[in-house]
Design a protein around this motif. Structure first.
Motif, PDB file in Angstrom:
ATOM      1  N   ALA A  79       0.835  -1.205   0.000  1.00 35.09           N
ATOM      2  CA  ALA A  79       0.000   0.000   0.000  1.00 35.09           C
ATOM      3  C   ALA A  79       0.865   1.248   0.000  1.00 35.09           C
ATOM      4  O   ALA A  79       1.941   1.278   0.595  1.00 35.09           O
ATOM      5  N   ARG A  80       0.368   2.268  -0.670  1.00 37.35           N
ATOM      6  CA  ARG A  80       1.033   3.566  -0.619  1.00 37.35           C
ATOM      7  C   ARG A  80       0.354   4.385   0.466  1.00 37.35           C
ATOM      8  O   ARG A  80      -0.854   4.631   0.405  1.00 37.35           O
ATOM      9  N   ALA A  81       1.118   4.824   1.456  1.00 36.23           N
ATOM     10  CA  ALA A  81       0.537   5.580   2.571  1.00 36.23           C
ATOM     11  C   ALA A  81      -0.054   6.890   2.061  1.00 36.23           C
ATOM     12  O   ALA A  81       0.552   7.561   1.225  1.00 36.23           O
ATOM     13  N   ARG A  82      -1.244   7.226   2.527  1.00 34.41           N
ATOM     14  CA  ARG A  82      -1.860   8.500   2.124  1.00 34.41           C
ATOM     15  C   ARG A  82      -1.977   9.453   3.316  1.00 34.41           C
ATOM     16  O   ARG A  82      -1.676  10.616   3.216  1.00 34.41           O
ATOM     17  N   TYR A  83      -2.452   8.933   4.437  1.00 34.97           N
ATOM     18  CA  TYR A  83      -2.702   9.787   5.600  1.00 34.97           C
ATOM     19  C   TYR A  83      -2.077   9.176   6.847  1.00 34.97           C
ATOM     20  O   TYR A  83      -2.148   7.970   7.058  1.00 34.97           O
ATOM     21  N   LEU A  84      -1.496  10.045   7.657  1.00 32.10           N
ATOM     22  CA  LEU A  84      -0.929   9.595   8.937  1.00 32.10           C
ATOM     23  C   LEU A  84      -1.554  10.377  10.079  1.00 32.10           C
ATOM     24  O   LEU A  84      -1.952  11.536   9.911  1.00 32.10           O
ATOM     25  N   SER A  85      -1.616   9.743  11.237  1.00 35.00           N
ATOM     26  CA  SER A  85      -1.871  10.490  12.468  1.00 35.00           C
ATOM     27  C   SER A  85      -0.544  10.574  13.213  1.00 35.00           C
ATOM     28  O   SER A  85       0.351   9.741  13.000  1.00 35.00           O
ATOM     29  N   ALA A  86      -0.416  11.574  14.057  1.00 38.73           N
ATOM     30  CA  ALA A  86       0.814  11.708  14.845  1.00 38.73           C
ATOM     31  C   ALA A  86       0.449  12.019  16.286  1.00 38.73           C
ATOM     32  O   ALA A  86      -0.194  13.024  16.572  1.00 38.73           O
ATOM     33  N   GLY A  87       0.820  11.128  17.196  1.00 35.92           N
ATOM     34  CA  GLY A  87       0.585  11.358  18.626  1.00 35.92           C
ATOM     35  C   GLY A  87       1.926  11.619  19.304  1.00 35.92           C
ATOM     36  O   GLY A  87       2.875  10.862  19.106  1.00 35.92           O
ATOM     37  N   PHE A  88       1.986  12.689  20.083  1.00 36.77           N
ATOM     38  CA  PHE A  88       3.242  13.049  20.752  1.00 36.77           C
ATOM     39  C   PHE A  88       3.087  12.940  22.255  1.00 36.77           C
ATOM     40  O   PHE A  88       2.123  13.463  22.818  1.00 36.77           O
ATOM     41  N   ILE A  89       4.017  12.277  22.907  1.00 32.19           N
ATOM     42  CA  ILE A  89       4.090  12.320  24.361  1.00 32.19           C
ATOM     43  C   ILE A  89       5.402  13.026  24.685  1.00 32.19           C
ATOM     44  O   ILE A  89       6.485  12.531  24.358  1.00 32.19           O
ATOM     45  N   LEU A  90       5.264  14.224  25.238  1.00 32.32           N
ATOM     46  CA  LEU A  90       6.427  15.089  25.435  1.00 32.32           C
ATOM     47  C   LEU A  90       6.742  15.187  26.921  1.00 32.32           C
ATOM     48  O   LEU A  90       5.838  15.256  27.751  1.00 32.32           O
ATOM     49  N   GLU A  91       8.024  15.184  27.230  1.00 30.46           N
ATOM     50  CA  GLU A  91       8.437  15.277  28.627  1.00 30.46           C
ATOM     51  C   GLU A  91       8.658  16.748  28.992  1.00 30.46           C
ATOM     52  O   GLU A  91       9.307  17.490  28.241  1.00 30.46           O
ATOM     53  N   GLU A  92       8.102  17.119  30.110  1.00 26.36           N
ATOM     54  CA  GLU A  92       8.291  18.475  30.616  1.00 26.36           C
ATOM     55  C   GLU A  92       9.783  18.792  30.661  1.00 26.36           C
ATOM     56  O   GLU A  92      10.579  17.944  31.090  1.00 26.36           O
ATOM     57  N   GLY A  93      10.145  19.976  30.222  1.00 26.80           N
ATOM     58  CA  GLY A  93      11.560  20.341  30.244  1.00 26.80           C
ATOM     59  C   GLY A  93      12.266  20.079  28.923  1.00 26.80           C
ATOM     60  O   GLY A  93      13.429  20.434  28.752  1.00 26.80           O
ATOM     61  N   LEU A  94      11.566  19.454  27.993  1.00 28.40           N
ATOM     62  CA  LEU A  94      12.162  19.193  26.679  1.00 28.40           C
ATOM     63  C   LEU A  94      12.478  20.528  25.998  1.00 28.40           C
ATOM     64  O   LEU A  94      11.610  21.401  25.935  1.00 28.40           O
ATOM     65  N   PRO A  95      13.695  20.715  25.500  1.00 25.04           N
ATOM     66  CA  PRO A  95      13.984  21.977  24.802  1.00 25.04           C
ATOM     67  C   PRO A  95      13.080  22.120  23.578  1.00 25.04           C
ATOM     68  O   PRO A  95      12.954  21.189  22.788  1.00 25.04           O
ATOM     69  N   MET A  96      12.447  23.297  23.443  1.00 32.79           N
ATOM     70  CA  MET A  96      11.558  23.526  22.299  1.00 32.79           C
ATOM     71  C   MET A  96      12.308  23.332  20.984  1.00 32.79           C
ATOM     72  O   MET A  96      11.753  22.867  20.001  1.00 32.79           O
ATOM     73  N   GLU A  97      13.585  23.676  21.024  1.00 32.43           N
ATOM     74  CA  GLU A  97      14.379  23.561  19.804  1.00 32.43           C
ATOM     75  C   GLU A  97      14.410  22.104  19.315  1.00 32.43           C
ATOM     76  O   GLU A  97      14.324  21.821  18.114  1.00 32.43           O
ATOM     77  N   ASP A  98      14.492  21.159  20.268  1.00 29.80           N
ATOM     78  CA  ASP A  98      14.497  19.735  19.886  1.00 29.80           C
ATOM     79  C   ASP A  98      13.175  19.356  19.233  1.00 29.80           C
ATOM     80  O   ASP A  98      13.136  18.618  18.251  1.00 29.80           O
ATOM     81  N   LEU A  99      12.087  19.876  19.810  1.00 28.31           N
ATOM     82  CA  LEU A  99      10.776  19.546  19.253  1.00 28.31           C
ATOM     83  C   LEU A  99      10.640  20.115  17.841  1.00 28.31           C
ATOM     84  O   LEU A  99      10.135  19.447  16.940  1.00 28.31           O
ATOM     85  N   TRP A 100      11.123  21.322  17.659  1.00 30.33           N
ATOM     86  CA  TRP A 100      11.089  21.926  16.318  1.00 30.33           C
ATOM     87  C   TRP A 100      11.838  21.052  15.324  1.00 30.33           C
ATOM     88  O   TRP A 100      11.390  20.807  14.214  1.00 30.33           O
TER      89      TRP A 100
END
Lengths: 329, 370
Positions: A79-100
């Motif tokens: 199958a060729r992927a068409r749509y994805l969902s994305a769930g994020f579990i983020l830890e408090e204190g994570l540098p925003m720059e890393d998330l970007w």
């Protein structure tokens, strides 16, 4: 980061980061879910969670992994992927720059595979309760063929093809995680596999089974396919390509490259008559330029994988119990 | 890979097998002492290339397998103490103690970490002065110098929060114990190459003379093992009983003097219990009194506990070459790597685990090699 409350901060995160990075009409609707027409009569769906540590490694990061992994799982169904969902579990204190960086990497990976991230979820957990970022992606895609691609379709006489050298992703992450300085950084093979798979199908190859060799490596895929198909797989150890730096790192730690994780490699089981043509199709794609034949399916010993060792003797190839652990001496 | 592929050449392996077949006139039983060799033998299918009549028995040379249950229980007890970081090599974490293993302690919130060098544990102690860092030091003469260096360095630099739970074992006393047993059927030994890289092989010379057994110092690559077997069989056929060195590219008769000196500085010879075998006199290394401050057994005062091995497990007999894994009724059924009864099924170098992973049936039943 302190975005766990579900209020303004969380909304900023969702709007300004995820919304901007993954923008498309379905996501922009900002509804509880995405609604879309099923693009064909048969669709495939899969989900996977990504908890890799460290988040960034030579040749990739958790974001690229989370997109490519799910795109690849769908590709293995034909199958060729068409749509994805994305769930994020983020830890408090994570540098925003890393998330970007992670989100930008996901956006690039999604664009490369022409897939849209249409829905998602974000949670923030207390500091110390996570490894920075965990990502879950689920995907749906249109099946490109009516053929049943799976272990049950493997037949005695099939050729076993491998799309390139093995062990790079696992050893890249291991080297970084454990602070092991090997000569020359090992680059992960993290890559999307949808194009070479579609090329096989469009080229009229009668693909019986496809499996990406992620955790557990090539050996685990072979054992699973042998057991599920009830065929005997015979593989030649010397035919499995392993880069020098990966072999060296595996030797030092007492690891077998056949069991080390990959993120851009797959096995294809095709009829003998199609094997040569399948290999030449695969080799036209950069991610599969090292594609080769590593063995055959037979009927002698159903459900068993035998490996012809480097010195020409045969032995059983079994699945690993738990993780590979570095040996004592 | 340079310097390795040449020891895994299929053509040369066939030539050694042919030379063996030409040399053998009657059955011979050999033991490879080292678990690393057992692993290589089964992984590469070396035993399937041997002529009929040449039998390899697997010896007690897996450090994980022979570490006594009570020492593992002690390591687990220490790992469960608050404020402790317990470090060890990966293999050790899965070995079951009386009730659980170190991985379960880690899963339960204990700080158990895999390290690649004991010096990493000393570094960890320096970086975490408020924690107690304990290195679980097991192994043969091979790992002893690096472990000695860790204790020596911690003492010299005053890293007071570093200690070692030491459970080292020595190979020659184990060979002596095996040969002294009335049930012994071993006619020659492949001695472990990297043990001799450190210790040399002078200790083996009186053993070969006294018991009239050939001992060949052997490496770990497939061609090393095949050549070692050929050298043993040639001696047996010619009625010789000498120490020969197949692994000359790494081993000198006198070994590595600085490494041995460091071992002597930090460790002293002690009696040691071998799991599945029992106590062997003068077969272990313990920390000298001068280093007691870094001895985890003293620092944490973990008492010996009553332990009992599962009755069904025959790993002791396997370790002594008296049984093969296939002769165990529990092999592959009630005892698997996922649910092991004993240590030989746990460690990747244990004979039972190697057989389970690479050969479920006896070699003869599979019809041998190619």
């Amino acid at each position: 980061m302190a975005h766990g409350g579900g209020g303004k901060l969380m909304r900023h995160l969702v709007e300004r980061l995820f919304g901007a990075a993954f923008a498309n009409p379905l996501l922009d609707a900002r509804h509880d879910g995405a609604t879309f027409a099923a693009p064909g009569a048969r669709i495939a769906m899969t989900t996977d969670s990504y908890v890799v540590r460290p988040l960034f490694f030579p040749g990739g990061d958790i974001g690229a992994l989370a997109v490519n992994g799910t795109v690849n799982d769908l590709a293995m169904c034909g199958a060729r992927a068409r749509y994805l969902s994305a769930g994020f579990i983020l830890e408090e204190g994570l540098p925003m720059e890393d998330l970007w960086r992670v989100v930008a990497s996901m956006a690039r990976a999604a664009a490369a595979s022409e897939v849209q991230i249409v829905t998602g979820d974000t949670k923030v957990v207390d500091r110390g309760k996570g490894d920075g970022i965990y990502v879950n992606t689920a995907g749906v895609g249109a099946l490109a063929t009516g053929a049943q691609i799976g272990p049950a379709s493997v037949r005695p006489g099939d050729a076993v093809l491998l799309s390139g050298d093995v062990g790079r992703h696992g050893m890249a992450v291991m080297a970084l995680r454990e602070g092991l300085a090997f000569e020359g950084a090992i680059q992960s093979d993290c890559a999307p596999l949808v194009e070479p798979v579609m090329a096989l199908l469009e080229g009229g190859i009668d693909v019986h089974c496809l499996r990406d060799a992620t955790r557990g490596g090539v050996a685990s895929v072979l054992v699973e396919v042998a057991e599920q198909s009830g065929t005997h797989l015979q593989v030649d150890e010397l035919a499995v390509p392993v880069r020098e730096e990966v072999r060296g790192a595996c030797e030092v730690l007492g690891f077998d490259p056949l069991y080390v994780a990959n993120e851009g490699r797959f096995l294809a089981f095709v009829p003998e008559a199609d094997a040569g043509r399948a290999l030449s199709i695969l080799r036209q794609h950069r991610v599969c330029e090292g594609a080769c034949r590593i063995g055959s399916a037979g009927g002698d010993d159903p459900g068993v994988v035998t490996l012809r060792s480097a010195i020409g003797a045969n032995r059983i190839l079994d699945m690993l119990s738990g993780e590979q652990l570095p040996r004592i001496c | 890979m340079r310097f390795m592929d040449e020891y895994r050449d299929a053509g040369a392996a066939r030539e050694y097998a042919a030379a063996l077949a030409r040399t053998v006139t009657r059955p011979w039983t050999l033991m490879e002492v080292c678990g690393g060799q057992t692993h290589a033998i089964v992984k590469f299918g070396i035993d399937t290339l041997l002529p009929e009549g040449v039998t390899l028995l697997h010896g007690p040379g897996c450090p994980v397998c022979v570490t006594p249950l009570e020492v593992i229980d002690r390591a687990i007890a220490i790992a469960e103490m608050p404020g402790v970081i317990l470090c060890s090599f990966g293999d050790m974490l899965r070995v079951p103690g009386s009730h659980q293993d170190l991985l379960s302690v880690k899963a339960g919130g204990g700080d158990v970490r895999i390290v690649y060098s004991p010096l990493d544990a000393v570094k960890l102690a320096r970086e975490n002065p408020e924690r107690e860092v304990v290195f679980f030091g097991v192994g043969f003469e091979t790992t002893a110098p690096a472990n000695a260096m860790a204790v020596y360095q911690a003492a010299r630099e005053g890293v007071a929060n570093f200690s070692m739970l030491a459970s080292h074992v020595l190979v020659p006393p184990a060979i002596e114990a095996l040969l002294a047993s009335p049930t012994c059927r071993i006619q020659a030994f492949l001695a472990a190459g990297h043990v001799c890289t450190v210790m040399g092989y002078t200790e083996y010379e009186p053993l070969a003379r006294k018991h009239q057994v050939p001992i060949v110092v052997t490496g770990f690559e497939p061609l090393d093992v095949l050549q070692g077997v050929l050298m043993c069989v040639r001696q047996l056929e010619e009625g010789r009983a000498e120490v020969e060195n197949q692994y000359a590219r790494s081993v000198r008769r006198e070994g590595n003097a600085p490494a041995r000196e460091l071992m002597r500085e930090v460790f002293e010879i002690v009696p040691r219990k071998w799991r599945g075998v029992g106590e062997i006199p003068r077969s272990g290394l313990g920390l000298r009194a001068a280093y007691r401050a870094h001895d985890a057994e003293h620092r944490f005062g973990v008492a010996a506990t009553e332990v009992a091995e599962p009755e069904e497990c025959i790993s002791g007999l396997v370790l002594q070459g008296l049984k093969t894994p296939h002769e165990c009724p529990a092999f592959g059924t009630r005892c698997t790597p996922e649910k092991p009864l004993g240590a030989t099924m746990v460690s990747s170098e244990g004979a039972c685990a190697a057989y389970h992973r690479y050969r479920r049936q006896p070699a003869a039943a599979r019809g041998g090699g190619s």
